[in-house]
Design a protein around this motif. Sequence first.
Motif, PDB file in Angstrom:
ATOM      1  N   SER A   1       1.169  -1.140  -0.601  1.00 31.35           N
ATOM      2  CA  SER A   1       0.474   0.257   0.372  1.00 31.35           C
ATOM      3  C   SER A   1       0.550   1.559  -0.131  1.00 31.35           C
ATOM      4  O   SER A   1       0.099   2.198  -0.850  1.00 31.35           O
ATOM      5  CB  SER A   1      -0.895  -0.333   1.412  1.00 31.35           C
ATOM      6  OG  SER A   1      -0.220  -0.436   2.562  1.00 31.35           O
ATOM      7  N   VAL A   2       1.702   1.036   0.894  1.00 32.23           N
ATOM      8  CA  VAL A   2       2.947   2.922   0.741  1.00 32.23           C
ATOM      9  C   VAL A   2       3.517   2.610  -1.098  1.00 32.23           C
ATOM     10  O   VAL A   2       3.762   3.753  -1.821  1.00 32.23           O
ATOM     11  CB  VAL A   2       4.450   2.557   1.770  1.00 32.23           C
ATOM     12  CG1 VAL A   2       5.236   3.171   1.541  1.00 32.23           C
ATOM     13  CG2 VAL A   2       3.201   2.012   3.433  1.00 32.23           C
TER      14      VAL A   2
ATOM     15  N   PHE B   1       1.721   1.178  -3.593  1.00 29.18           N
ATOM     16  CA  PHE B   1       1.106   2.084  -4.037  1.00 29.18           C
ATOM     17  C   PHE B   1       0.646   3.504  -4.171  1.00 29.18           C
ATOM     18  O   PHE B   1       0.371   3.929  -5.280  1.00 29.18           O
ATOM     19  CB  PHE B   1      -0.065   0.873  -4.110  1.00 29.18           C
ATOM     20  CG  PHE B   1      -1.545   1.389  -4.545  1.00 29.18           C
ATOM     21  CD1 PHE B   1      -1.513   1.420  -6.474  1.00 29.18           C
ATOM     22  CD2 PHE B   1      -2.439   2.770  -4.479  1.00 29.18           C
ATOM     23  CE1 PHE B   1      -2.837   1.747  -6.920  1.00 29.18           C
ATOM     24  CE2 PHE B   1      -3.425   3.086  -4.631  1.00 29.18           C
ATOM     25  CZ  PHE B   1      -3.759   2.491  -6.804  1.00 29.18           C
ATOM     26  N   VAL B   2       0.290   4.378  -3.091  1.00 26.65           N
ATOM     27  CA  VAL B   2       0.945   5.872  -2.454  1.00 26.65           C
ATOM     28  C   VAL B   2       1.594   6.125  -3.127  1.00 26.65           C
ATOM     29  O   VAL B   2       1.709   7.951  -3.713  1.00 26.65           O
ATOM     30  CB  VAL B   2       0.469   5.348  -1.487  1.00 26.65           C
ATOM     31  CG1 VAL B   2       0.238   7.396  -0.784  1.00 26.65           C
ATOM     32  CG2 VAL B   2      -0.552   5.232  -0.462  1.00 26.65           C
ATOM     33  N   PHE B   3       3.034   5.696  -3.416  1.00 25.37           N
ATOM     34  CA  PHE B   3       4.140   6.496  -3.587  1.00 25.37           C
ATOM     35  C   PHE B   3       3.717   6.350  -5.280  1.00 25.37           C
ATOM     36  O   PHE B   3       3.736   7.718  -5.951  1.00 25.37           O
ATOM     37  CB  PHE B   3       4.700   5.639  -3.677  1.00 25.37           C
ATOM     38  CG  PHE B   3       6.337   6.566  -3.804  1.00 25.37           C
ATOM     39  CD1 PHE B   3       7.176   7.565  -3.617  1.00 25.37           C
ATOM     40  CD2 PHE B   3       7.352   5.533  -5.200  1.00 25.37           C
ATOM     41  CE1 PHE B   3       7.894   8.036  -3.843  1.00 25.37           C
ATOM     42  CE2 PHE B   3       8.141   6.303  -5.517  1.00 25.37           C
ATOM     43  CZ  PHE B   3       8.829   7.411  -5.119  1.00 25.37           C
TER      44      PHE B   3
ATOM     45  N   LEU C   1       1.136   6.746  -7.164  1.00 28.85           N
ATOM     46  CA  LEU C   1      -0.036   7.311  -7.307  1.00 28.85           C
ATOM     47  C   LEU C   1       0.371   8.912  -7.171  1.00 28.85           C
ATOM     48  O   LEU C   1       0.271   9.471  -7.735  1.00 28.85           O
ATOM     49  CB  LEU C   1      -1.153   7.411  -6.431  1.00 28.85           C
ATOM     50  CG  LEU C   1      -2.412   7.895  -6.247  1.00 28.85           C
ATOM     51  CD1 LEU C   1      -3.347   6.711  -7.577  1.00 28.85           C
ATOM     52  CD2 LEU C   1      -3.288   7.777  -5.576  1.00 28.85           C
ATOM     53  N   LYS C   2       1.285   9.073  -5.663  1.00 26.49           N
ATOM     54  CA  LYS C   2       1.435  10.406  -5.749  1.00 26.49           C
ATOM     55  C   LYS C   2       2.494  10.699  -7.042  1.00 26.49           C
ATOM     56  O   LYS C   2       2.559  12.021  -7.606  1.00 26.49           O
ATOM     57  CB  LYS C   2       1.800  10.396  -4.540  1.00 26.49           C
ATOM     58  CG  LYS C   2       1.414  10.630  -3.923  1.00 26.49           C
ATOM     59  CD  LYS C   2       2.305  10.639  -2.464  1.00 26.49           C
ATOM     60  CE  LYS C   2       1.611  11.766  -1.004  1.00 26.49           C
ATOM     61  NZ  LYS C   2       2.270  11.325   0.481  1.00 26.49           N
TER      62      LYS C   2
END
Length: 66
Positions: free
Chosen positions: A22-23, A25-27, A29-30
């Motif tokens: 999840s980390v 994926f968030v990276f 996405l950012k």
Amino acid sequence: MYRKPSLLISVLAIIAAVIVLSVLFVFLLKLAVLVLIFAAAYYLYARGARVLNRDPRRKRGPWWFR
């Protein structure tokens, strides 16, 4: 002899893997949002530079096109 890991270790490993994914994926996405922002800013800059560079007194094209 191989011992199967306990249920607690397996659950902790799965939770850690989910957190890491999840980390990541968030990276990503950012990063994608940043790339979109920079692309939009460059597009607006290029469009503005093209509009400002246009001289209304100067005709474009060859003499037979005017």
